[in-house]
Every structure is written in C-alpha cells, then in structure tokens.
Design an enzyme around this catalytic site. Structure first.
Site, mmCIF file in Angstrom:
data_model
loop_
_atom_site.group_PDB
_atom_site.id
_atom_site.type_symbol
_atom_site.label_atom_id
_atom_site.label_comp_id
_atom_site.label_asym_id
_atom_site.label_seq_id
_atom_site.Cartn_x
_atom_site.Cartn_y
_atom_site.Cartn_z
ATOM 1 N N HIS A 224 0.811 -1.220 0.000
ATOM 2 C CA HIS A 224 0.000 0.000 0.000
ATOM 3 C C HIS A 224 0.851 1.280 0.000
ATOM 4 C CE1 HIS A 224 0.410 -0.004 4.528
ATOM 5 N NE2 HIS A 224 0.384 1.307 4.314
ATOM 6 N N ASP A 269 -0.793 -7.468 1.366
ATOM 7 C CA ASP A 269 -0.162 -6.148 1.456
ATOM 8 C C ASP A 269 1.349 -6.313 1.623
ATOM 9 O OD1 ASP A 269 0.273 -3.460 1.659
ATOM 10 O OD2 ASP A 269 -0.553 -3.260 3.688
ATOM 11 N N SER A 365 4.178 2.439 8.154
ATOM 12 C CA SER A 365 3.772 1.433 7.169
ATOM 13 C C SER A 365 4.979 0.857 6.426
ATOM 14 C CB SER A 365 2.828 2.064 6.143
ATOM 15 O OG SER A 365 1.590 2.353 6.714
ATOM 16 N N GLY A 366 4.943 -0.456 6.214
ATOM 17 C CA GLY A 366 6.014 -1.128 5.483
ATOM 18 C C GLY A 366 7.185 -1.522 6.348
#
Length: 415
Positions: A224, A269, A365-366
């Site tokens: 994402h 994801d 995120s990530g």
C-alpha cells in the site's frame, strides 16, 4: 668616570622570556606528540582472508543453513581454534578476531574460508603479515589441530576494509541485545545499530514508508506504500538511525507488488523493492533474517516494531528512529466483534495491546515487526500494514504475516 649604562629599551622582561620558553616547550611537545602518534598510535585495522581444510568432518547440507545449530557450533569451534592460536602467540596484542565466511564441500572433507582481523601500525604490515603466516603454519602442522592448511590457495590474502566489514556484517539478524519497554508514540529513540535493517522509503527526500533490508539489494515493505506512486524512479531508500543525515542512500531500481494486492483491501499487502546499487554491510547497515514458512510465533510473544512514523495520530514525523516493544495477539482475539470483527485473515498478524497506548502509527507502514530467537538473532515476522488510529484501545496494529509469503518472496528475489 665612565657613563653608567642604563637597561636597553629592547631588553626582554622576565615574563616575556617565560612566555617564549613556554611557547617553545609547547611546540616541541606538539611535534613530539605527533611523532609518537604516527609511530606508535596510528594503528589501523588490517584484514586477511585465508582458507583451511577440515578433513575430519564431512560436508553436511545443514552447513549452508544460516544459524542452524550444526553450522553455528562448527563455526564457533573453528573461531575458537584460530583465537587460541593467535591469543597465545607474539601477535596477541594485534589480533582482534576471526570470522568464518563459509563452509564448503571438498574432496578431502570440508573447507572453510576465514577472515582475520588485526590492529597495528601500517608501516609494520609486511612484517606482521609474515609473522601471522608463520604462526599459522607452525601451529597447524601439529596433529592436535582439527584445522589444516589449505595448500591449494595463497595463504594470507589482503582484503580492503570496506569489503572486509561487509563480510563481517553479512550475518542476518544481528542487532539489539537487551529489549526494554519503549514506545514510538512517547518519542523514545532507538540506539545506533539496534535495528540495522530498517530503511526509509522516500520521495524528494521526504519519508513515506518503512522497509526492511533482507539482502544486499532487496527491501521488503508494504504494497500500500505504492498506491499512488508506483514509478521506481521517484523513490530512494535511506539507511541509518536518522533520516537526516543518513548513513547511506540508494536509488530504487524496481518495485514488485504482490499480484493479488488491491488498494481497497488489506490482503496481500506486501512488496519487494530492488535497489539500483547493492549496499555495503557495516555495523550500522545489514540485513534481518527471514523466517522459514514453518516458523511459528505464539500469542503473547514479545516483539518489536520500529519506524519514523508519527508520534500520535496526525502528529509530526520524527527524524530519529523510534521503537516499541509489544505483544502478538491471536487472530481469534483480534477477530472478536469488539476488536476487528473478522477482518484479520490468516495472512495477517495482530500485535500490540488491547488496552492501547503502545502501537505503530502513520508513516510506520512497510516497516518491520521482529522477534528475537536463540542467540539474540532477529527475524522479520511482520510488515506494518493497517489498523485503526494509533494506540487506540481494542485496535491493535495489524501486520502482513511474512511466513505466509515466504515462497512468494523467494520466487521474486531468490532469497
């Protein structure tokens, strides 16, 4: 009567003489200090690579499995043998350590390549190299040693510092040693080299997402992160505890997003990022371990998540890497109606606390969710994916489950 000679107008006063003497002494001290430094203290690290035969041991395929018990024990045994040789020799003040690079099959049993690290004045390099060579030859001729000289290769081969440190830091998962309760939202920072696999994915120098270094040229992150910008030329990867300045930066060559990922869902994801130029491993930058597909993490296990995300919902992004120790939560609990009501699939991991407070946040995120296993080796078990707010009660963080995608990672990156 001869005239009385008065004191000459340009005669030096006592305080001036003392000042001159002090200046001369200071200059001489500086000169002597510089000479002593360069002659005695200008010591540098020097590295040599060599190979040994181990005829008494047959090659085992498990020797190629990183951090396997049989590999770890044999490497320790070899290192102990080399340490003993040099620590009881005339070079004990200069010897730092040995490092087994690999274990490979041989017609005569087993062979190993070993990196030796010394510390001494550069002008003595030829002499000390010759001494080290002689010490090894003399010691390894003895029948008591299970390590033997490999006559098929030049004995001690010089290797430059950058390449040597790359080899020394090639093991995965070596990072923080002593966990303690700290949280991203409260602004606690990570210490230098605690999480050397942590990367920042940026556009125009601005941090957007976290990522984890899994090899010299591959990062693992969340799909994402690229919902709006998929062109790899727009992205760079930054390494080090601080965003600015960074230890190292790399351009992104390509981005591989999971084929089944869709922006309107949380499933699959996961994405791989290939760097345009491989990184050189060091104490501050090296890779995390990837777990096998069969690797299991029990509920309530202590884990860490790290990142440069916001300190609170809609808050600013920090410049220094933050960390938080949290706990894994079973999917059954996370899927309760009061939590996520069935939205957490088998390809996801919940981690945090139902009471809230400790959590990842926007901008994390990530990034990596890691767990320490035997001998403090860190494994990447999750990728920061989604959640409701930051640190909100009954809304822990949800992470992409790395073991679920282990085969996909290998198929795309051969790791």
């Amino acid at each position: 009567m001869p005239p009385i000679l008065g004191r000459r107008a340009n005669s030096l006063k006592p305080w001036m003489i003392a000042l001159i003497i002090a200046a001369v002494v200071l200059v001489l001290a500086i000169i002597i200090g510089i000479l002593v430094y360069f002659l005695a203290f200008d010591q540098k690290f020097h590295y040599y690579q060599t190979s040994f035969q181990i005829p008494s041991i047959e090659y085992n395929p498990d020797f190629s499995v990183e951090h396997s018990k049989i590999r770890t024990e044999l490497i320790q045994k070899i290192n102990n043998e080399i340490d003993e040789i040099f620590q009881t020799s005339s070079l004990n003040q200069h010897y730092i350590k040995s490092h087994v690079v690999n274990l490979r099959s041989s017609n005569d049993g087993l062979k190993t390549d070993v990196l030796l690290k010394f510390h001494f004045v550069s002008k003595n390099a030829d002499t000390i190299k010759m001494q080290a060579d002689n010490i090894l030859h003399q010691k390894l001729k003895l029948n008591e040693s299970f390590v033997k000289i490999d006559a098929s290769l030049p004995y001690l081969r010089d290797i430059n510092e950058a390449q040597a440190e790359h080899i020394l830091n090639s093991y995965c998962g070596v990072g923080r040693e002593a966990p303690s309760m700290e949280r991203i939202a409260a602004g606690h920072v990570a210490r230098k080299a605690d999480w050397p696999w942590q990367a920042s994915l940026q556009m125009d120098g601005i941090h957007f997402c976290g990522a984890s270094l899994i090899s010299e040229e591959w990062l693992l992150t969340a799909a994402h992160c690229f919902d709006n910008y998929k062109n790899p030329k727009l992205w760079t990867a930054s390494f080090g505890t601080t965003l600015n300045p960074s230890i190292m930066r790399r351009q992104v060559q390509s981005i591989i997003i999971h084929e089944n990922y869709a922006a309107h869902k949380h499933e699959d994801d996961i994405a791989l990022v290939k760097l345009s130029i491989p990184v050189l491993f060091s104490d501050d930058v090296h890779r995390v371990c990837l777990p096998d597909a069969t690797f299991e993490v029990l509920p309530e296990s202590k884990v860490f998540v790290t990142g440069w995300g916001a300190l609170k919902i809609n808050g600013p992004f920090p410049n220094i890497l933050r960390q938080v120790e949290i706990e894994t939560i079973s999917n059954d609990i996370c899927n309760q109606i009061t939590v996520y009501g069935g939205a957490v699939s088998s390809g996801m991991i919940c981690a945090g606390f139902l009471s809230g407070k400790f959590d990842a946040c926007e901008g994390d995120s990530g990034g990596p969710l890691v767990i320490a296993q035997d001998r403090n080796i860190w494994y990447l078990i999750g990728i920061v994916s989604w959640g409701m707010d930051c640190g909100k009660a009954n809304n822990p963080g949800v992470y992409t489950k790395v073991t679920r995608y282990r085969d996909w990672i290998k198929s795309k990156s051969n790791i």
